[in-house]
Design a protein around this motif. Structure first.
Motif, short mmCIF file in Angstrom:
data_model
loop_
_atom_site.label_atom_id
_atom_site.label_comp_id
_atom_site.label_asym_id
_atom_site.label_seq_id
_atom_site.Cartn_x
_atom_site.Cartn_y
_atom_site.Cartn_z
N LEU A 244 0.80 -1.23 0.00
CA LEU A 244 0.00 0.00 0.00
C LEU A 244 0.83 1.27 0.00
O LEU A 244 0.31 2.35 -0.31
N LYS A 245 2.12 1.18 0.35
CA LYS A 245 2.93 2.40 0.35
C LYS A 245 2.99 3.03 -1.04
O LYS A 245 3.19 4.25 -1.16
N LEU A 248 -0.50 4.94 -1.51
CA LEU A 248 -0.63 5.95 -0.46
C LEU A 248 0.34 7.10 -0.67
O LEU A 248 0.02 8.26 -0.37
N SER A 249 1.52 6.82 -1.19
CA SER A 249 2.45 7.93 -1.46
C SER A 249 1.93 8.79 -2.60
O SER A 249 2.12 10.02 -2.60
N SER A 252 -0.74 11.05 -1.09
CA SER A 252 -0.16 12.16 -0.33
C SER A 252 0.24 13.30 -1.25
O SER A 252 0.03 14.48 -0.95
N GLU A 375 -9.56 11.53 -1.64
CA GLU A 375 -8.19 11.59 -1.12
C GLU A 375 -8.15 11.59 0.41
O GLU A 375 -7.30 12.20 1.04
N GLY A 376 -9.10 10.87 1.01
CA GLY A 376 -9.16 10.75 2.46
C GLY A 376 -10.28 11.58 3.04
O GLY A 376 -10.31 12.80 2.89
#
Length: 396
Positions: A244-245, A248-249, A252, A375-376
């Motif tokens: 998931l990194k 998720l990056s 961000s 985006e969250g």
């Protein structure tokens, strides 16, 4: 300061003098994007929003590529190599026109292009990035699923090996640019963990039906991605990350643009309310002359320019390589939430006119309801900050 020194005049458009923090190159980027948006978006955006279409999306993408706005903070492959602050200023100006236009640019550059630039092979970068930077190829980013939004680890899209190929099956939902994309960056479960794939959208078994009946981001292409036995060669997988990194990056990076962009929507609504308050007369004088209206305008200006200062600070940290994901959550949570409140307050100043597409306020307010979620969500960013503050994980 000597007694003879003269203070600069107070500027209602820049009450804190934030422009003094910007370099000439920053101002040039901002002015270029602002001029483009004024010429190509603002005359048509109310019509596009009302019809629920972005009819000139491919033409707009090429124009955005020609001014260096696509993947602008990336280097090489035809990208502009702009600073994070310059990219943020561009996002602010684009969203001052409409959140849908900024979303087009964010998904193209901060999600699809960034994923290939950061995690792709050299062959993938050479194949996709120059055309994407020029706006000749549009990209989309497939992470969210119908049943998995805030919890992407539970995604059901799956890629399995079949000889030297991969076979991809699954669905993604609420995908900006999906129906007009030439390449989709799709994240999928595999036997080795979550992997990213650069999927040509003309691959057999791939389809992207457009999502209609939206009351937010109406001037934006939003789609579902359907992968039905999509066969991909080995070189479609992004080799630079597993887990998931990776996605998720990318998120961000996109959230950072939203920190700036939300202030563009807020600025547009504030300016509309300020102009209206100066000219709309009731009880024999402009409504801007009444205390309650001035209190609203003062509070709106306070939050608007605090938000821009926050965005600028985060941009400098990104340029210095010191920006943490928790700090991006700080900015996204604050600025989108305050931007919505500014739009709602602006609507009260405009009264009934505030719901008309003759003014930008209600359009920005409804758009920001989507920006608040994607985006969250608010809750996810609160929990990110809560974990950072307490050291305790409350996600489960």
């Amino acid at each position: 300061m000597s007694a003879s020194s003269k203070l600069p005049p107070f500027d209602p458009a820049d009450p804190l003098g934030i422009d003094d923090l910007l370099e000439p190159e920053d101002l040039a980027v901002r002015d270029t994007v602002r001029s483009w948006a004024a010429d190509r978006v603002l005359p048509h955006i109310a019509e596009w929003y009302e019809s629920g279409e972005l009819p000139a999306v491919r033409e707009l993408a090429r124009e955005l590529g020609s001014i260096g706005a696509l993947g602008m903070s990336l280097t090489g492959y035809g990208c502009a190599g702009a600073t994070a602050v310059q990219y943020g200023l561009a996002c602010l100006e684009l969203e001052a026109a409409d959140s849908g236009i900024r979303s087009l640019v964010s998904v193209q550059g901060s999600l699809a292009m960034y994923a290939i630039w950061k995690f792709g092979s050299e062959e993938q970068k050479q194949r996709w990035l120059p055309g994407m930077a020029a706006g000749e190829t549009i990209g989309c980013f497939g992470l969210t699923e119908p049943d998995h939004g805030s919890d992407p680890a539970g995604m059901r899209t799956y890629a399995k090996r079949d000889g030297s190929d991969w076979v991809l099956n699954g669905r993604k939902m609420w995908i900006t640019n999906g129906s007009v994309a030439g390449v989709a960056v799709v994240w999928a479960q595999t036997d080795d963990g979550i992997r990213g794939f650069a999927v040509p959208t003309d691959a057999p078994g791939f389809s992207a039906p457009e999502i209609r009946h939206k009351w937010s981001l109406r001037a934006s292409v939003t789609s579902e991605l359907v992968m039905d036995e999509v066969r991909l060669p080995q070189d479609a997988v992004l080799p630079g990350v597993t887990g998931l990194k990776g996605p998720l990056s990318c998120l961000s990076h996109a959230r950072y643009g939203i920190v700036w962009g939300a202030m563009g929507a807020a600025r547009s609504s504030f300016e509309a309310a300020l102009d209206y308050a100066r000219t709309r007369e009731q009880f024999g004088k402009p409504i801007g002359g009444f205390q309650l209206t001035q209190a609203k305008l003062a509070d709106m200006a306070l939050e608007l320019h605090k938000g821009i200062l926050l965005a600028h600070h985060l941009g400098r940290r990104m340029d210095a390589g010191t920006l943490r994901p928790e700090q991006v959550s700080f900015g996204k949570l604050n600025n989108v939430r305050e931007a919505i409140e500014i739009c709602r307050t602006a609507r009260t100043i405009l009264g009934a006119n505030g719901i008309s597409l003759e003014y930008p306020v209600m359009r920005h307010a409804t758009n920001l309801e989507s920006v608040l979620t994607y985006e969250g969500t608010v809750e996810m960013h609160q929990l990110v900050l809560g974990k950072a503050l307490t050291g305790l994980d409350a996600f489960r």
